[in-house]
Structure formats: C-alpha cells, structure tokens
Design a protein around this motif. Structure first.
Motif, PDB file in Angstrom:
ATOM      1  N   SER A 240       0.769  -1.172  -0.040  1.00  0.00           N
ATOM      2  CA  SER A 240       0.034  -0.105  -0.059  1.00  0.00           C
ATOM      3  C   SER A 240       0.840   1.323  -0.019  1.00  0.00           C
ATOM      4  CB  SER A 240      -0.802   0.015   1.289  1.00  0.00           C
ATOM      5  OG  SER A 240      -1.632   1.074   1.352  1.00  0.00           O
ATOM      6  N   ASN A 242       0.454   4.564   0.771  1.00  0.00           N
ATOM      7  CA  ASN A 242       0.529   5.055   2.145  1.00  0.00           C
ATOM      8  C   ASN A 242       0.939   4.529   3.405  1.00  0.00           C
ATOM      9  OD1 ASN A 242      -1.719   3.164   2.262  1.00  0.00           O
ATOM     10  ND2 ASN A 242      -3.278   4.601   2.701  1.00  0.00           N
ATOM     11  N   THR A 243       1.179   3.129   3.305  1.00  0.00           N
ATOM     12  CA  THR A 243       1.748   2.354   4.572  1.00  0.00           C
ATOM     13  C   THR A 243       3.322   2.159   4.252  1.00  0.00           C
ATOM     14  OG1 THR A 243       0.647   0.516   4.119  1.00  0.00           O
ATOM     15  CG2 THR A 243      -0.386   2.021   5.714  1.00  0.00           C
ATOM     16  N   LYS A 269      -3.160   1.935  -3.917  1.00  0.00           N
ATOM     17  CA  LYS A 269      -3.703   3.092  -3.324  1.00  0.00           C
ATOM     18  C   LYS A 269      -2.989   4.550  -3.597  1.00  0.00           C
ATOM     19  CE  LYS A 269      -5.594   0.067   0.363  1.00  0.00           C
ATOM     20  NZ  LYS A 269      -5.777  -0.026   1.728  1.00  0.00           N
ATOM     21  N   LEU A 272      -4.833   7.817  -2.749  1.00  0.00           N
ATOM     22  CA  LEU A 272      -4.981   8.185  -1.521  1.00  0.00           C
ATOM     23  C   LEU A 272      -3.764   9.312  -0.971  1.00  0.00           C
ATOM     24  CD1 LEU A 272      -6.250   5.172   0.490  1.00  0.00           C
ATOM     25  CD2 LEU A 272      -7.399   7.068  -0.347  1.00  0.00           C
ATOM     26  N   CYS A 273      -2.742   9.417  -1.890  1.00  0.00           N
ATOM     27  CA  CYS A 273      -1.644   9.940  -1.239  1.00  0.00           C
ATOM     28  C   CYS A 273      -0.975  10.951  -2.311  1.00  0.00           C
ATOM     29  CB  CYS A 273      -0.864   9.225  -0.372  1.00  0.00           C
ATOM     30  SG  CYS A 273      -0.376   7.468  -1.379  1.00  0.00           S
ATOM     31  N   THR A 277       4.611  10.842  -1.726  1.00  0.00           N
ATOM     32  CA  THR A 277       4.410   9.577  -0.576  1.00  0.00           C
ATOM     33  C   THR A 277       4.787   8.431  -1.423  1.00  0.00           C
ATOM     34  OG1 THR A 277       2.790  10.812   0.409  1.00  0.00           O
ATOM     35  CG2 THR A 277       3.052   8.699   1.134  1.00  0.00           C
ATOM     36  N   VAL A 278       4.157   8.462  -2.676  1.00  0.00           N
ATOM     37  CA  VAL A 278       4.192   7.054  -3.524  1.00  0.00           C
ATOM     38  C   VAL A 278       5.872   6.974  -3.663  1.00  0.00           C
ATOM     39  CG1 VAL A 278       3.836   6.358  -5.712  1.00  0.00           C
ATOM     40  CG2 VAL A 278       2.088   7.569  -4.386  1.00  0.00           C
ATOM     41  N   THR A 281       7.631   5.497  -0.995  1.00  0.00           N
ATOM     42  CA  THR A 281       7.397   4.046  -0.698  1.00  0.00           C
ATOM     43  C   THR A 281       8.351   3.194  -1.974  1.00  0.00           C
ATOM     44  OG1 THR A 281       5.085   4.417  -0.122  1.00  0.00           O
ATOM     45  CG2 THR A 281       5.519   2.140  -1.084  1.00  0.00           C
ATOM     46  N   SER A 327      -4.013   2.400  -9.098  1.00  0.00           N
ATOM     47  CA  SER A 327      -4.933   2.563  -7.925  1.00  0.00           C
ATOM     48  C   SER A 327      -6.159   1.540  -8.446  1.00  0.00           C
ATOM     49  CB  SER A 327      -5.550   3.992  -8.075  1.00  0.00           C
ATOM     50  OG  SER A 327      -6.553   4.275  -7.515  1.00  0.00           O
TER      51      SER A 327
END
Length: 554
Positions: A240, A242-243, A269, A272-273, A277-278, A281, A327
């Motif tokens: 994910s 975002n995590t 996802k 969502l961010c 952020t992507v 990750t 997504s």
C-alpha cells in the motif's frame, strides 16, 4: 532486449532456444522459404508453449537495422500469412524508430504471436498474491477480474470472499482462486458482460489464475500452504502506497525469496496519497530489494514500453523485479499491469515440461470436497506425468501408511471439462463414490507402479532464520514441504547441541501424527511462533506400509 532510448544499435544475439525470433525482413519470400519460416514459427511457439515474440528489423546477431515503411508493411503481411498457416493470431506490441545511416526513417516492430497449443485448451500461469493485510489484494483482483473499478469502500472484493466472516471483516482468511483471461489478440476476457467462468475459459487462449492468499498474520499458515502446495509460477507482492513496507510484507517477501518464487511488486492506493509519498514508498522498496539478502534489480514501470520490456526480462532473469504503481479506484496505470500479464511468457520452458511428462503420474491433493451427484472431488496440482479420465491410481499415505486404489472419473481445469492433465497443471479430479473420510490434505495420488516411499523420520539441511532462544533437540515445529503440513519434533542436530539465528545444520525430524510421502531435495519451511527456518530434505528413512503405526509410536 531493452528498447529504451539510450541503448546502442547492438542488441544481444538471438538465442537458439526460447520464444524470441529476430527477423531482418520478410518481403515476398519464395514458397520454399515461406515453408521454412512457418516451420521455424512452429518451433518458437512450441518453445514458448503457445507464444512467441518476433522482432522485425533486427539481424540475428542483434544489430538494430530497422526497415523502411514499405518493407515493414510487406514483412508484417508475410508474418500474418505465416501465423494464419499455423492457426495463430498476431498483435503489434510496439514500434520504434532507429537512427541508421539513411535518410528515410527506419523502424523496428515487435510482434506477439499467440496460438493455443493443440494439446491443451489454454496457456496457464499461476500467480500467488501476497501482501500485508488491508493492502488491497482482494480489491485489485476484483477490479482485474470483474472489469469495473472499486468505489473506495471495498465493493470490488465482495465477489471474492468465501466465508461470511470475511465479508463482515473485509479480510481474507482462506485461499481463493480468481481467473483473468486473454484472447489470442491480447484482449482481456473477464467477468464483465456477465460471463461465466466456463465462457472465460472457452474464449481465452491464455489464463492467469490468481491465488489470493491471506495477508493477516493470524492466517500465515494458510499463506505458506498456498505458496508451497499450489506451485505458483510467480508472485505478486502488493504494497500500500500510504503505509509502505509494513506488517507481514517483509515476511511475505522473505517467503517468496526462500521458496525461490520470482515476484513483481504492485504499489496500490496511489489515489489516496501525494506523489511524494508514492515516490518514498518506491524508494523504500528499491532499497530493500537491493539489500544483500535479496539481490534483486528493481525496475519501475511507467509506460507501456516499460511493461513489455519488464515482462520479457522478468522471464529471462529471475533477479529483475518490476514495480508497478496503480490505483484500483481511479484505474490509474491498471492497463500497464494488464499489458505485463498478457505478454508474460511461461517461466518453465517446454523441455522441462516434456521431461516431467515422461515420469510416472503424481498428483498432490490440496483440497477435498463433496459435490452433489458427482461424489468426492479433490483439487490440486499434477507434479509429474500425465493423468487421463479413467486412470487407475493409488492414494495415500493413510494414518497406517497404506495406499488405497481409486479411479479418476472426470477432470476439470478452471471449471471446464478436460480429457488429459499434463505435468505442472492444476485441476480438480472427481473420484466417484470414494469415501471422503479416508482423504486428507497432503496426500498424493500416484500411479501404482511408482511404489511410493513414505517416512515418519527424515533429515533436512536447514538455516534457522529467526529464533528467540536456542533451537535444540525436543523442539516442536510445523513443517511445510510441498502440500504436506504437519507438526514434527527435532530428534537430533548433527554435530551440534543447539542452533542460533542464522546458523546452518543437518537436523533429523520425526512427524508426530502420521507418515508422509516426501522426496529428497524437496524445499522445506518450518515455523513455530516467531521461530522460522528454511532448507531442503536430504534423506528420508523409508518405511513399509505395515510398519507405519509401530514407527509412529502407536
């Protein structure tokens, strides 16, 4: 071959085997030459188990020459005639201009040739889906197989759940199978247009079977069983955006590495961010993949061109790890994943499969059901040989180590009837009125002349991945070998008293409940709480059927 802009005009030379063929041009060949080209295409299709890639405008030594537009059109026309002759379809994957010493623009074209092999209904690739809980595994599969995007609250995954508590909690606890088809032109065939599974099988020449595994730590034993017994060709690790790498992600990554299952990564996802952020990750994933324990080469896929290259390189080198960012709600970059799955060739070559088919029949039992008006049905994978309707096999070992005779009444692959099952294919076999209570997961069905060896004591060379204290004689662990899952006790550690994290040793195990069918060289995984280890079976102490109960201490 990499088609990125920066490469020189020299690619890698053409391989004799494999399913990639270089052709400089195919303009108006003579009848004799045409017949030769058709024979060559049949060979390439056989090597790729029904798929081949033709690169037009490339010399056999890999020199990227390119063709003028007129010659390219004539070459593609000839290729189309060749494909018609062998009963295949062609799809242009990509075109690219090359700078060669000439004034007219010259192009290279890459073409996918696909034909359903005569001896099977479709090409079949099994993909295990891994990832932390709530990373969006079931939702992504729902979107791919149903053909409609998610509403952001889990609508797409509802069709995938098998138990009421899964629908209520939104979490997968069992192993479910989802299918995605591609027809010979490379178009997606799925449940949209309210097709049934049978219709998808009939109109597809390539099937991707997704094995949806549980992400929650509580169901880790189910996930390990899915990876060891269903023999996936490759794995999809979902992270994910975002995590990032959280929860069981590292554990799942470790399992794929330990079992030597090639994998690619999907970052979900992204709607969502923020973009940063992507990117963070993706950087985190690249860092982990490059670590000494992994030794992988990450490859971020951002265009259709990248997706084609990634599919070809992933099949040629297990170290390449493609990374997709997408997504399931907005549908962003979902098409790139479909392009990758469509082109991804079978990861075992035809020679290996031929060799397996020469051996005696061996079918692993992974699932057991009772179907009204059909009787007892077993699901699993044929690990070697050939199985036909009406074959007489023996199944076992039972608790007392015996093998029982049975007859295969009918075979189904992906919910459609099938006459012959070949090594490496998954299927369900109907056994008529055979008593279901005599069967259990972990059994094998083999041809009677195999004279299978069973054991309750075996030795394995292991590496202890993690253990809180010391690992010593008398310690009990759950052992996974293929479709076998049973508690075993450590009887002896050769040349050592105890083991610590990271140490290697040859260990003797004894099964606690009943004997099992094991093979020397089989991959082994064991766990107990936080204790984890991997290895392979080095020796089995074979026992005769009658001795089993005495040996188990009954």
């Amino acid at each position: 071959m990499d088609f990125s802009r920066s490469e020189p005009l020299q690619g890698s030379p053409e391989a004799e085997d494999g399913n990639i063929e270089y052709k400089l041009k195919l303009v108006n060949p003579s009848q004799y030459r045409f017949e030769h080209l058709v024979t060559q295409m049949k060979w390439r299709l056989q090597e790729g188990r029904g798929e081949a890639v033709y690169q037009i405008g490339v010399e056999d030594n890999g020199l990227l020459v390119g063709l003028a537009e007129e010659e390219m059109r004539a070459s593609l026309k000839t290729l189309h005639r060749m494909a018609e002759k062998v009963g295949a379809d062609i799809t242009v994957l990509r075109e690219r201009e090359v700078d060669y010493d000439s004034d007219t623009p010259r192009k290279i074209t890459e073409v996918l040739v696909r034909k359903v092999p005569d001896n099977q209904q479709f090409l079949d690739l099994r993909v295990a889906v891994l990832g932390n809980v709530d990373s969006g595994k079931s939702t992504l599969l729902g979107v791919l197989t149903q053909g409609e995007l998610d509403n952001g609250r889990g609508r797409a995954r509802l069709n995938l759940f098998r138990h009421l508590h899964e629908i209520q909690s939104g979490r997968t606890s069992s192993i479910s199978f989802e299918i995605l088809g591609f027809n010979s032109k490379g178009e997606v065939v799925n449940y949209s247009d309210s097709r049934t599974a049978e219709e998808i099988c009939e109109s597809s020449s390539k099937m991707i079977t997704f094995i949806d595994l549980a992400g929650h730590h509580k169901y880790l034993h189910t996930t390990i069983f899915g990876l060891t017994s269903y023999c996936p060709d490759c794995a999809l690790l979902l992270v994910s955006a975002n995590t990032g790498i959280a929860g069981t992600t590292r554990e799942h990554l470790g399992l794929a590495l330990a079992l030597k299952v090639p994998f690619f990564i999907v970052v979900s996802k992204v709607d969502l961010c923020a973009k940063t952020t992507v990117e963070r990750t993706v950087r985190q994933l690249e860092r982990v993949l490059k670590q000494p324990g992994c030794h992988k080469v990450p490859m971020l896929v951002t265009s259709e061109d990248d997706a084609v290259t990634a599919a070809q390189q992933f099949a040629q080198s297990p170290n390449i790890t493609p990374i997709f960012t997408l997504s399931s709600v907005s549908g962003e970059s979902l098409d790139l994943l479909k392009v990758f799955l469509n082109i991804l060739p079978p990861l075992t070559n035809s020679k290996e499969q031929e060799e397996l088919m020469q051996q005696l029949t061996e079918f692993q039992v992974d699932e057991i059901y009772t179907v009204p008006e059909v009787g007892t049905v077993v699901g699993g994978t044929l690990s070697s040989g050939i199985c036909r309707e009406g074959d007489q096999l023996v199944v076992g070992p039972t608790d007392d180590g015996c093998f029982l005779e049975l007859r295969v009444c009918s075979i189904q692959r992906n919910r459609s009837a099938c006459r012959v099952l070949r090594a490496g294919q998954a299927a369900t076999l109907a056994l008529g009125d055979f008593d279901r209570s005599l069967l259990r997961k972990g059994m094998v069905m083999v041809s009677p002349e195999m004279n299978p060896t069973i054991c309750s004591v075996f030795e394995a060379e292991i590496v202890l991945l993690f253990h809180a204290t010391t690992f010593r004689r008398g310690f009990q662990v759950t052992v996974h070998v293929g479709n076998v899952r049973q508690t075993a006790v450590v009887e002896k550690i050769h040349a050592k008293d105890k083991l610590r994290t990271g140490e290697k040793a040859v260990v003797r195990f004894r099964f606690l409940k009943h004997p099992e069918y094991l093979k020397v060289g089989a991959k082994l995984l064991f766990r107990e709480g936080v204790t984890k280890g991997i290895g392979h079976v080095t020796d089995v102490q074979a026992i005769a059927a009658g001795e089993a109960q005495a040996n188990m201490g009954f």
